[in-house]
Each structure stands twice: as C-alpha cells, then as structure tokens.
Design an enzyme around this catalytic site. Sequence first.
Site, PDB file in Angstrom:
ATOM      1  N   HIS A   1     -20.426  12.061  -1.079  1.00 53.11           N
ATOM      2  CA  HIS A   1     -21.419  11.054  -1.000  1.00 53.11           C
ATOM      3  C   HIS A   1     -23.474  11.027  -1.665  1.00 53.11           C
ATOM      4  O   HIS A   1     -23.732  11.696  -1.260  1.00 53.11           O
ATOM      5  CB  HIS A   1     -21.189  10.769   0.150  1.00 53.11           C
TER       6      HIS A   1
ATOM      7  N   ASP B   1     -16.228  10.623   5.075  1.00 53.85           N
ATOM      8  CA  ASP B   1     -17.447  11.318   5.062  1.00 53.85           C
ATOM      9  C   ASP B   1     -17.326  11.871   6.335  1.00 53.85           C
ATOM     10  O   ASP B   1     -18.594  12.598   6.355  1.00 53.85           O
ATOM     11  CB  ASP B   1     -18.391  10.140   5.170  1.00 53.85           C
TER      12      ASP B   1
ATOM     13  N   LEU C   1      -7.597   7.586   0.895  1.00 51.78           N
ATOM     14  CA  LEU C   1      -6.347   8.867   0.560  1.00 51.78           C
ATOM     15  C   LEU C   1      -5.510   8.522   1.133  1.00 51.78           C
ATOM     16  O   LEU C   1      -5.729   8.102   2.725  1.00 51.78           O
ATOM     17  CB  LEU C   1      -6.765   9.761   0.532  1.00 51.78           C
TER      18      LEU C   1
ATOM     19  N   ASP D   1     -11.289  14.966   5.413  1.00 54.07           N
ATOM     20  CA  ASP D   1     -10.726  15.389   6.660  1.00 54.07           C
ATOM     21  C   ASP D   1     -10.008  13.970   6.580  1.00 54.07           C
ATOM     22  O   ASP D   1     -10.545  12.648   6.068  1.00 54.07           O
ATOM     23  CB  ASP D   1     -10.828  15.752   7.365  1.00 54.07           C
TER      24      ASP D   1
ATOM     25  N   ARG E   1       0.675  -1.066   0.102  1.00 57.69           N
ATOM     26  CA  ARG E   1      -0.098  -0.250  -0.291  1.00 57.69           C
ATOM     27  C   ARG E   1       0.890   1.446   0.203  1.00 57.69           C
ATOM     28  O   ARG E   1       0.768   2.535  -1.116  1.00 57.69           O
ATOM     29  CB  ARG E   1      -0.441   0.258   0.710  1.00 57.69           C
TER      30      ARG E   1
ATOM     31  N   GLY F   1     -11.280  11.782   8.262  1.00 57.83           N
ATOM     32  CA  GLY F   1     -12.252  10.553   8.521  1.00 57.83           C
ATOM     33  C   GLY F   1     -13.029   9.590   7.475  1.00 57.83           C
ATOM     34  O   GLY F   1     -12.320  10.617   6.519  1.00 57.83           O
TER      35      GLY F   1
HETATM   36  C1  GRF Z   1     -21.356   8.058  -6.854  1.00 54.86           C
HETATM   37  O1  GRF Z   1     -23.195   7.061  -6.739  1.00 54.86           O
HETATM   38  C2  GRF Z   1     -21.543   8.598  -5.702  1.00 54.86           C
HETATM   39  O2  GRF Z   1     -21.393   9.288  -5.552  1.00 54.86           O
HETATM   40  C3  GRF Z   1     -20.244   7.310  -5.318  1.00 54.86           C
HETATM   41  O3  GRF Z   1     -19.733   6.549  -5.911  1.00 54.86           O
HETATM   42  C4  GRF Z   1     -20.935   6.601  -7.082  1.00 54.86           C
HETATM   43  C5  GRF Z   1     -20.153   7.299  -8.425  1.00 54.86           C
HETATM   44  O4  GRF Z   1     -20.815   7.099  -9.317  1.00 54.86           O
HETATM   45  N1  GRF Z   1     -19.371   7.893  -4.819  1.00 54.86           N
HETATM   46  P1  GRF Z   1     -20.031   7.901 -11.579  1.00 54.86           P
HETATM   47  O5  GRF Z   1     -18.449   7.247 -11.241  1.00 54.86           O
HETATM   48  O6  GRF Z   1     -19.667   8.887 -10.525  1.00 54.86           O
HETATM   49  O7  GRF Z   1     -20.957   7.355 -12.218  1.00 54.86           O
END
Ligand code: GRF
Length: 197
Positions: free
Chosen positions: A110, A151, A94, A147, A66, A149
């Site tokens: 998200h 989300d 990340l 950050d 990693r 965490g």
């Molecule tokens: C989206 O729903 C995003 O919110 C989530 O993963 C999905 C990715 O969709 N994290 P795309 O690759 O942008 O079509």
Amino acid sequence: MLKLCVCVSGGGTNLQAIIDAIDTGKITNAQIVQVISNNKGAFALERARKNNIDAVAVSPKDYADRALFNEAFLKHVDEAEPDLIVLAGFLVVLPPMMIKKYEGRIINIHPALIPSFCGKGYYGLKVHEAALARGVKVTGATVHYVDEGTDTGPIILQKAVEVLPDDTPEILQKRVMEQAEWVILPQAINMIANSKI
Ligand code: GRF
C-alpha cells in the site's frame, strides 16, 4: 522454493521489482509461478511474458456476476498452488473464501504509511492526493498481510519517504514507488521465503 502468485492490475512496476530482485539474488528461495490480472490490458502482463512467467487475465467483465468471477479467479490461483500470494497494485477486492483459504499467505503493498491514507477509496493516485491535501511532510509505503478488512492486516514492513514542497501527486507517487515500494516488497518476500518472519 517459495512459489509466488502475483496479482496485478496496472503497469506492474512492483512486479518488475520482484522479478529483478529474484534475478539479482536480492530475493532467494522464491520463484514467480503465476501472474494474474483482472485487466487484460495491464502492462504488467507483458512484463511477465517478457520474463517467461505464466501470465493470465481473469476479467470481471467476462462473467455474468461477481460470484462467477470470484470462482474463476480462485480457480486460477488454486491451479498455481502458490505458497504466497502477492497483491502488487491489484485493485480487486478479494473474495472472502480466498482470504480464508490462504489466511496468513497473502500480502499487499500500500503506497502510504498505514494507518494513514488507507481503507476504502484509498488506492493509486488518490492516496498521494490525500497526503498532499493533508500537508504531511513524510509519507511512504507499507507491506502488510491481507485479512477481511481493507488495509487492516498485520504490518510486515514500512518505509518513510519525504514529501517535498513542489510535489504533485504524480511526482510523489513516483518517489514513493522508487524509494519505498520497490524496496520493501522484495524485502518482505525474501524474509518470508527465508523464514525470517
Ligand atoms: C502502486 O503504487 C501500489 O502501491 C498501488 O498501486 C500502484 C501500482 O503500481 N497499490 P504498479 O502496477 O506496481 O506499477
């Protein structure tokens, strides 16, 4: 001009929403200088190349551990010299050194109204499965700063979406993308590019 590095893992519909928003002037004073994927087969890479945007895959599978992957990934990001890093459906955690180096300059989309249905294990369809299982009548999407965490960073924008009686996770996912994600992610980038926040 705000330089964007967009990180993707899958189909790239959020990337496409950013590309289209720049093309139509919904986003001003910003350009995508680099697209990076952890998945060589991501359709998002094709979307970038079709739009003459530099796109590269940096896959964890190509590195012995990693730490080596994190180093290579960060090197590609640094080479793009981005002002803002956008996680658009990026499913890799990340490296802490990157979060520190780009503090306040990384945003994520998200597919739920944080703090609902977020955190470890909540990604992709799983989020919508959980929303339906809980029986919520409203869900949506959130753009937030990244950050240490999962989300947990400060929220920039949210948009609510109705849950309908016959929804399946797939149907709900599509509605959340169309009515929320593809709207608030370009909006947030435009606000940052024009110093509105
Ligand atoms: C989206 O729903 C995003 O919110 C989530 O993963 C999905 C990715 O969709 N994290 P795309 O690759 O942008 O079509």
